[in-house]
Design an enzyme around this catalytic site. Structure first.
Site, PDB file in Angstrom:
ATOM      1  CB  SER A 118      -0.869  -0.010   1.259  1.00  0.00           C
ATOM      2  OG  SER A 118      -1.464   1.253   1.460  1.00  0.00           O
ATOM      3  CE  LYS A 175      -1.634  -4.408   3.485  1.00  0.00           C
ATOM      4  NZ  LYS A 175      -1.837  -5.672   2.808  1.00  0.00           N
ATOM      5  CE1 TYR A 222      -4.397  -2.994   5.793  1.00  0.00           C
ATOM      6  CE2 TYR A 222      -3.963  -0.666   5.369  1.00  0.00           C
ATOM      7  CZ  TYR A 222      -4.190  -1.951   4.907  1.00  0.00           C
ATOM      8  OH  TYR A 222      -4.191  -2.192   3.554  1.00  0.00           O
TER       9      TYR A 222
HETATM   10  P1  NAD Z   1     -11.106  -7.233   1.132  1.00  0.00           P
HETATM   11  O1  NAD Z   1     -11.403  -7.251   2.584  1.00  0.00           O
HETATM   12  O2  NAD Z   1     -12.234  -6.963   0.197  1.00  0.00           O
HETATM   13  O3  NAD Z   1     -10.387  -8.601   0.693  1.00  0.00           O
HETATM   14  C1  NAD Z   1      -9.565  -9.337   1.553  1.00  0.00           C
HETATM   15  C2  NAD Z   1     -10.050 -10.782   1.517  1.00  0.00           C
HETATM   16  O4  NAD Z   1      -9.206 -11.574   2.347  1.00  0.00           O
HETATM   17  C3  NAD Z   1     -11.474 -10.937   2.037  1.00  0.00           C
HETATM   18  O5  NAD Z   1     -12.221 -11.666   1.084  1.00  0.00           O
HETATM   19  C4  NAD Z   1     -11.316 -11.725   3.343  1.00  0.00           C
HETATM   20  O6  NAD Z   1     -12.411 -12.586   3.582  1.00  0.00           O
HETATM   21  C5  NAD Z   1     -10.005 -12.469   3.100  1.00  0.00           C
HETATM   22  N1  NAD Z   1      -9.228 -12.793   4.315  1.00  0.00           N
HETATM   23  C6  NAD Z   1      -8.867 -11.952   5.323  1.00  0.00           C
HETATM   24  N2  NAD Z   1      -8.148 -12.616   6.243  1.00  0.00           N
HETATM   25  C7  NAD Z   1      -8.032 -13.900   5.795  1.00  0.00           C
HETATM   26  C8  NAD Z   1      -7.411 -15.061   6.306  1.00  0.00           C
HETATM   27  N3  NAD Z   1      -6.762 -15.062   7.486  1.00  0.00           N
HETATM   28  N4  NAD Z   1      -7.481 -16.207   5.582  1.00  0.00           N
HETATM   29  C9  NAD Z   1      -8.136 -16.238   4.400  1.00  0.00           C
HETATM   30  N5  NAD Z   1      -8.769 -15.172   3.883  1.00  0.00           N
HETATM   31  C10 NAD Z   1      -8.711 -14.011   4.569  1.00  0.00           C
HETATM   32  O7  NAD Z   1      -9.929  -6.166   0.898  1.00  0.00           O
HETATM   33  P2  NAD Z   1      -9.352  -5.572  -0.460  1.00  0.00           P
HETATM   34  O8  NAD Z   1      -9.688  -4.125  -0.509  1.00  0.00           O
HETATM   35  O9  NAD Z   1      -9.680  -6.448  -1.601  1.00  0.00           O
HETATM   36  O10 NAD Z   1      -7.793  -5.666  -0.135  1.00  0.00           O
HETATM   37  C11 NAD Z   1      -6.980  -6.727  -0.624  1.00  0.00           C
HETATM   38  C12 NAD Z   1      -5.548  -6.492  -0.196  1.00  0.00           C
HETATM   39  O11 NAD Z   1      -5.113  -5.230  -0.703  1.00  0.00           O
HETATM   40  C13 NAD Z   1      -5.352  -6.420   1.322  1.00  0.00           C
HETATM   41  O12 NAD Z   1      -4.104  -7.024   1.636  1.00  0.00           O
HETATM   42  C14 NAD Z   1      -5.310  -4.936   1.590  1.00  0.00           C
HETATM   43  O13 NAD Z   1      -4.594  -4.650   2.762  1.00  0.00           O
HETATM   44  C15 NAD Z   1      -4.587  -4.446   0.355  1.00  0.00           C
HETATM   45  N6  NAD Z   1      -4.829  -3.034   0.055  1.00  0.00           N
HETATM   46  C16 NAD Z   1      -6.103  -2.571  -0.082  1.00  0.00           C
HETATM   47  C17 NAD Z   1      -6.341  -1.216  -0.343  1.00  0.00           C
HETATM   48  C18 NAD Z   1      -7.748  -0.680  -0.478  1.00  0.00           C
HETATM   49  O14 NAD Z   1      -7.933   0.541  -0.406  1.00  0.00           O
HETATM   50  N7  NAD Z   1      -8.770  -1.504  -0.678  1.00  0.00           N
HETATM   51  C19 NAD Z   1      -5.250  -0.341  -0.482  1.00  0.00           C
HETATM   52  C20 NAD Z   1      -3.954  -0.852  -0.359  1.00  0.00           C
HETATM   53  C21 NAD Z   1      -3.753  -2.212  -0.084  1.00  0.00           C
END
Ligand code: NAD
Ligand code: UDP
Length: 332
Positions: free
Chosen positions: A123, A152, A148
């Site tokens: 991120s 990262k 959080y």
């Molecule tokens: P999201 O919550 O929609 O997707 C994450 C998925 O991981 C979910 O489906 C959840 O059920 C699953 N999950 C969580 N913990 C788990 C575990 N222990 N075992 C198995 N499954 C698990 O989030 P997103 O927005 O799709 O984010 C995806 C990745 O991108 C994450 O690592 C997040 O930190 C990173 N990210 C997101 C953003 C944003 O703004 N959305 C920005 C930067 C980085």
């Protein structure tokens, strides 16, 4: 390529699974459904014409993950994480356990199974408060303002160290800027639990009449209109960035770090007005105090991703708002 996709039912994961299927790859989704619903898999199938293999499992469950990994993979894309900033302040151990502990458990399984290409969801938060804009990948990672963000920064370091100890590993660290929007089909998108914290999902709910007005956090930043500036990226462009990183770096030993953004910043009011155009309504707002921990502005230098991955975004803020609004209307 057969690709293990953790968190593949979530917001960014589901769009990436669609892009992988469309590119002819064979994604296998592992998700514990803590922040996603099973029906996402059916909807992915509707868009892409075939459904990915799915395992409901937690990445911290080494036995189950070991038996899934034993079926053989060319690469792993690791999305699974908890991502709610405010919740991470209240439940730090949950976040360190799920995100950092979960990643370590996953890495152990991959090392044991000889799966050596790894793509990681990082991120822009790792830059902290950047001292120059746009942000380039060689700038030092900063100080996070919440657990959080620390997960990262820590996970990036763990991955650099694991790659150092396993020099044949290919690790891609993809630093996302602000992913928004939804698939243009209206079938998949972001499904925030409760009141959204992020700007665009919040604006969507105001536009839909579910929330009264947007609170604009700060009108006195040193930006063009005084409101915070971010680099919003359409989630489908972001998904395609993962396929580009995978195609470029599969089996390519080393650590490969990329900013994934558009390279262009937009202010809160620019997002609001673009959304008004998309939904054809005016969106009530009021300017309030700054939100603790927010930086004034952050946008990416995307030169490296464009030149090395041959990838660049093709969707603009108007597309992001139009696709978000289509998804919002469908989920009402
Ligand atoms: P999201 O919550 O929609 O997707 C994450 C998925 O991981 C979910 O489906 C959840 O059920 C699953 N999950 C969580 N913990 C788990 C575990 N222990 N075992 C198995 N499954 C698990 O989030 P997103 O927005 O799709 O984010 C995806 C990745 O991108 C994450 O690592 C997040 O930190 C990173 N990210 C997101 C953003 C944003 O703004 N959305 C920005 C930067 C980085
Ligand atoms: N923001 C806002 N009101 C909200 C949510 C966000 O004014 O209800 C602003 C926030 O201050 C920042 C921008 O919108 O300038 C993007 O915030 P978001 O939480 O979506 O992303 P992040 O701060 O993590 O980059």
């Amino acid at each position: 390529m057969r690709v293990l996709v953790t968190g593949g039912s979530g917001f960014i994961g589901s769009h990436t699974v669609v892009s992988l299927l469309e590119a002819g790859h064979d994604p296998v989704v592992v998700d514990n459904l803590s922040n996603a619903s099973r029906s996402v898999l059916t909807r992915i199938g509707e868009i892409a014409g075939r459904q990915p293999e799915f395992h409901e499992a937690d990445i911290r469950d080494r036995d189950t993950m070991g038996s899934i990994a034993a079926s053989g993979f060319d690469a792993c894309i690791h999305f699974a994480a908890l991502k709610a900033v405010a919740e991470s302040v209240e439940e730090p151990m949950l976040y360190y356990d799920n995100n950092v502990g979960g990643t370590i458990a996953l890495l152990e399984v991959l090392v044991a199974s000889d799966i050596t290409t790894f793509v990681f969801s990082s991120s822009a938060t790792v830059y902290g408060d950047p001292n120059k804009l746009p942000v380039t990948e060689d700038m030092p990672t900063g100080v996070a303002t919440n657990p959080y963000g620390w997960t990262k920064i820590m996970m990036e370091q763990i991955l650099r160290d694991v790659q150092g100890a396993n020099p044949d590993w290919s690790v891609s660290l993809l630093r996302y800027f602000n992913p928004v929007g939804a698939h243009p089909s209206g079938l998949i998108g972001e499904e925030p639990r409760g009141t959204p914290n992020n700007l665009m999902p919040y604006v969507a709910k105001v536009a839909a009449g579910e929330l009264a007005r947007l609170s604009v956090f700060g009108g006195d930043y040193p930006t063009s209109d005084g409101t915070g500036v971010r680099d919003y990226i359409h989630v489908v462009d972001l998904a395609e960035g993962h396929v580009a990183a995978l195609n470029t770096h599969v089996g390519d030993a080393g650590v490969h770090t990329y900013n994934l953004g558009t390279g262009k910043g937009s202010s809160v009011l620019e997002v609001l007005h673009s959304y008004e155009n998309a939904c054809g309504k005016s969106i009530p707002y009021e300017v309030v105090e700054r939100r603790a921990g927010d930086v004034a502005a952050n946008w990416a230098d995307v030169t490296r991703a464009e030149s090395v991955l041959g990838w660049k975004t093709t969707r603009d803020l108007a597309d992001m708002c139009a696709d978000s609004w289509r998804w919002q209307q469908r989920t009402r």
